[in-house]
Design a protein around this motif. Sequence first.
Motif, PDB file in Angstrom:
ATOM      1  N   ILE A 285       0.806  -1.219   0.000  1.00 46.58           N
ATOM      2  CA  ILE A 285       0.000   0.000   0.000  1.00 46.58           C
ATOM      3  C   ILE A 285       0.842   1.274   0.000  1.00 46.58           C
ATOM      4  O   ILE A 285       0.573   2.204  -0.757  1.00 46.58           O
ATOM      5  N   ILE A 286       1.871   1.308   0.823  1.00 52.47           N
ATOM      6  CA  ILE A 286       2.688   2.517   0.905  1.00 52.47           C
ATOM      7  C   ILE A 286       3.410   2.748  -0.425  1.00 52.47           C
ATOM      8  O   ILE A 286       4.046   1.853  -0.961  1.00 52.47           O
ATOM      9  N   ASN A 287       3.253   3.937  -0.959  1.00 52.92           N
ATOM     10  CA  ASN A 287       3.876   4.350  -2.241  1.00 52.92           C
ATOM     11  C   ASN A 287       3.413   3.492  -3.425  1.00 52.92           C
ATOM     12  O   ASN A 287       4.084   3.455  -4.454  1.00 52.92           O
ATOM     13  N   SER A 288       2.279   2.838  -3.288  1.00 48.42           N
ATOM     14  CA  SER A 288       1.823   1.940  -4.351  1.00 48.42           C
ATOM     15  C   SER A 288       1.041   2.695  -5.422  1.00 48.42           C
ATOM     16  O   SER A 288       0.289   3.625  -5.133  1.00 48.42           O
ATOM     17  N   THR A 289       1.212   2.266  -6.677  1.00 50.38           N
ATOM     18  CA  THR A 289       0.398   2.786  -7.773  1.00 50.38           C
ATOM     19  C   THR A 289      -0.460   1.688  -8.390  1.00 50.38           C
ATOM     20  O   THR A 289      -1.128   1.933  -9.400  1.00 50.38           O
ATOM     21  N   ASN A 290      -0.434   0.493  -7.810  1.00 48.19           N
ATOM     22  CA  ASN A 290      -1.300  -0.563  -8.346  1.00 48.19           C
ATOM     23  C   ASN A 290      -2.234  -1.177  -7.307  1.00 48.19           C
ATOM     24  O   ASN A 290      -3.026  -2.049  -7.645  1.00 48.19           O
ATOM     25  N   ASN A 291      -2.167  -0.711  -6.063  1.00 55.20           N
ATOM     26  CA  ASN A 291      -3.133  -1.141  -5.049  1.00 55.20           C
ATOM     27  C   ASN A 291      -3.750   0.122  -4.458  1.00 55.20           C
ATOM     28  O   ASN A 291      -3.137   0.801  -3.633  1.00 55.20           O
ATOM     29  N   THR A 292      -4.945   0.458  -4.921  1.00 55.49           N
ATOM     30  CA  THR A 292      -5.543   1.761  -4.670  1.00 55.49           C
ATOM     31  C   THR A 292      -6.715   1.655  -3.710  1.00 55.49           C
ATOM     32  O   THR A 292      -7.314   0.585  -3.545  1.00 55.49           O
ATOM     33  N   VAL A 293      -7.052   2.791  -3.092  1.00 59.90           N
ATOM     34  CA  VAL A 293      -8.056   2.803  -2.028  1.00 59.90           C
ATOM     35  C   VAL A 293      -8.974   4.013  -2.191  1.00 59.90           C
ATOM     36  O   VAL A 293      -8.501   5.142  -2.382  1.00 59.90           O
ATOM     37  N   ILE A 294     -10.282   3.758  -2.120  1.00 64.83           N
ATOM     38  CA  ILE A 294     -11.285   4.820  -2.064  1.00 64.83           C
ATOM     39  C   ILE A 294     -12.035   4.680  -0.743  1.00 64.83           C
ATOM     40  O   ILE A 294     -12.516   3.597  -0.403  1.00 64.83           O
ATOM     41  N   GLU A 295     -12.114   5.761   0.014  1.00 65.27           N
ATOM     42  CA  GLU A 295     -12.817   5.751   1.295  1.00 65.27           C
ATOM     43  C   GLU A 295     -14.126   6.513   1.174  1.00 65.27           C
ATOM     44  O   GLU A 295     -14.186   7.576   0.550  1.00 65.27           O
ATOM     45  N   LEU A 296     -15.186   5.964   1.780  1.00 65.80           N
ATOM     46  CA  LEU A 296     -16.479   6.632   1.829  1.00 65.80           C
ATOM     47  C   LEU A 296     -16.835   6.911   3.277  1.00 65.80           C
ATOM     48  O   LEU A 296     -16.839   5.999   4.119  1.00 65.80           O
ATOM     49  N   LEU A 297     -17.132   8.178   3.554  1.00 67.02           N
ATOM     50  CA  LEU A 297     -17.404   8.627   4.911  1.00 67.02           C
ATOM     51  C   LEU A 297     -18.760   9.313   4.968  1.00 67.02           C
ATOM     52  O   LEU A 297     -19.181   9.960   4.003  1.00 67.02           O
TER      53      LEU A 297
END
Length: 314
Positions: A285-297
């Motif tokens: 995850i750290i510094n990754s460009t192929n494992n991405t995250v979208i958060e919904l709050l």
Amino acid sequence: MLHLIDLIEKSLSSVESDFLGWFEGIPSGSAWRVISDYSVDNSSKQNDAYTFVILLNHDTSENISSYVNSVAPVDIKGTRTPSTGLIKYLACPVSFSITFVVARNSDHLKAFITSEAMLDHAIGMRETIANKLAEEPENAHFYAPLDRRFNALQQELEGKRANLKLLRKMFLAGTFASIAFRLLERKRPSNIFWITDRDAIFDRHNGVAFDIAWVLFQVTRLNLAPVVHLTRPKFYFAYPGMDGATEYAEFVRLPDYLAGVFADIQLPQITFSHGKFEPIFEQLIINSTNNTVIELLTSVRDDHVTARRLRFTK
């Protein structure tokens, strides 16, 4: 859930850029797998997490399963030490993931995804199917059972005993899957094979959650290009035991690792309940460009939802 897709779209542009950059050398017309897993409704976890691993069809199912089984014979819940081999696979050039992190206190975005909103979308999807049937009468054998499944969904939503909690999870899973398909549409895939972990989400109404994802994708894909191939991509759907034989356990283990991390992570502190999650987070995850995250709050205003991409860097 078009309004939810529009909301997430505002956070998706950099994910699309990373996706196209990651698979820059892969030609259009390739075949792909989308493998999903979910960690939801676990009171001991911080979040609900929906993970979709987009995998280039780079080898046979037998070879991929054999490799995963050799390096990671159990899922993340069954081990105290994560598999280095599986982590490397999730970082290699054939794999890209998107994880949707939903705040547990939102109760599956309860105030945003109301019963009225779900009913409205079920009716709208039936109208879309009716239009497609009128345009493609030769495909009645496909659209007629599709409409029956949406009719069953509509009937439940109009009734007094609708399982709204489960239905919200169905709509969320279908919406998130359609966004993964939209990413793949950028590569003009020849076919997409969606493999999901077995869950009550996909048992309801003979798998209408698959249909929700497919219809949302078809409705929104015209936003990506003025001209689309109506017969491509071809879609195939499966979950463990669906055909009475294939379990897909090794495939599901890929998103299981990432969903486990983001269900457990406490934000914004970035802490974990168990040390096994830390190496996955640090290496994938750290510094990754192929494992991405979208958060919904959700905010103090119950009907307001914020979507944002999360980046983690050192």
